[in-house]
Design a protein around this motif. Sequence first.
Motif, PDB file in Angstrom:
ATOM      1  N   SER A  89       0.834  -1.210   0.000  1.00 60.54           N
ATOM      2  CA  SER A  89       0.000   0.000   0.000  1.00 60.54           C
ATOM      3  C   SER A  89       0.864   1.253   0.000  1.00 60.54           C
ATOM      4  N   ASN A  95      -5.653   7.182  -4.053  1.00 64.39           N
ATOM      5  CA  ASN A  95      -6.375   7.592  -2.849  1.00 64.39           C
ATOM      6  C   ASN A  95      -6.402   6.465  -1.818  1.00 64.39           C
ATOM      7  N   ALA A  96      -7.046   6.743  -0.690  1.00 68.32           N
ATOM      8  CA  ALA A  96      -7.084   5.780   0.407  1.00 68.32           C
ATOM      9  C   ALA A  96      -7.774   4.487  -0.003  1.00 68.32           C
ATOM     10  N   LYS A  99      -5.417   2.260  -1.965  1.00 63.44           N
ATOM     11  CA  LYS A  99      -4.389   1.689  -1.106  1.00 63.44           C
ATOM     12  C   LYS A  99      -4.956   0.550  -0.259  1.00 63.44           C
ATOM     13  N   CYS A 219      -1.249   6.683   8.922  1.00 61.27           N
ATOM     14  CA  CYS A 219      -2.306   5.888   8.299  1.00 61.27           C
ATOM     15  C   CYS A 219      -3.670   6.563   8.429  1.00 61.27           C
ATOM     16  N   GLN A 222      -3.435   8.976   5.465  1.00 64.74           N
ATOM     17  CA  GLN A 222      -3.323   8.406   4.122  1.00 64.74           C
ATOM     18  C   GLN A 222      -4.410   7.388   3.815  1.00 64.74           C
ATOM     19  N   LEU A 223      -4.837   6.639   4.841  1.00 60.55           N
ATOM     20  CA  LEU A 223      -5.801   5.559   4.616  1.00 60.55           C
ATOM     21  C   LEU A 223      -7.140   5.812   5.307  1.00 60.55           C
ATOM     22  N   ASN A 224      -7.207   6.850   6.113  1.00 62.99           N
ATOM     23  CA  ASN A 224      -8.415   7.190   6.884  1.00 62.99           C
ATOM     24  C   ASN A 224      -8.773   6.152   7.936  1.00 62.99           C
TER      25      ASN A 224
END
Length: 254
Positions: A89, A95-96, A99, A219, A222-224
């Motif tokens: 990832s 976008n999140a 990933k 995270c 970047q990944l919510n």
Amino acid sequence: MIDEIKGLILFMTRIPAGNSKSDFEGIAKYFMLMPLVGTLISLFGALVAILMSTLGITSGNILGTIVLFTLLYVQGFHHIDGLADYGDSWMVQGNARKKLEVMKDVYIGIGGFIFVFFVELVSLFSISYLFETNGIIIFVKYIIIIETCSRLGLLSCACCGIPSTEGTGRFFVKRTNESHLLTGLLLSLSVSLLLNIPKLGALCSILAVFVGMFFAWKCNNQLNCVTGDILGATAEISRMILLISVIIAAPLIS
């Protein structure tokens, strides 16, 4: 309570702790005990190291390889898988959602391979170096406190992370709060006191908390969210960072 703690051990390790009927909601209530789960795992690595040393094996590379394999095997290679998924990832541009999709697939990309290769190789060499430059008793103490605090890093990440909407990791992230993190920190410090390395234990504990916070912050942005894979990756990277830190700091504060 005993059944739920057994469930935590069974889920996080390959240790035959019996049967457990607890679900993830119940197990997550005792996630603050993760540092002690790390301690439990480390005892197997410590016993292997003592046995090999007793048999006259003095090669740091051989002993380091077997000790690291023992630690990874006892934990069921759970966190290795998370580290690989997190590495994939990390390398994905997008976008999140994109990933997270990469983290869920069954394939290992070049990012995941490099992350696992680099993190575990540095860990292996660090364990070997600690064995070659210290007596077996001191070496065993280092392995125990590092493995304990690597799980404290995982706990810190769960405490500061945003839970995902699916996956088993969401139960632990959702349940863990500041009081759980404080409990985990006190447990790690207690282990260092029992090992008679309080200064090094305090350093490793504080560093592990900040490592976990950093990965949660990254995270979350970047990944919510923080997933189970991210928790596993945090544990593996925390071990590597702590090993390097002990190599640098132990001669200065011993």
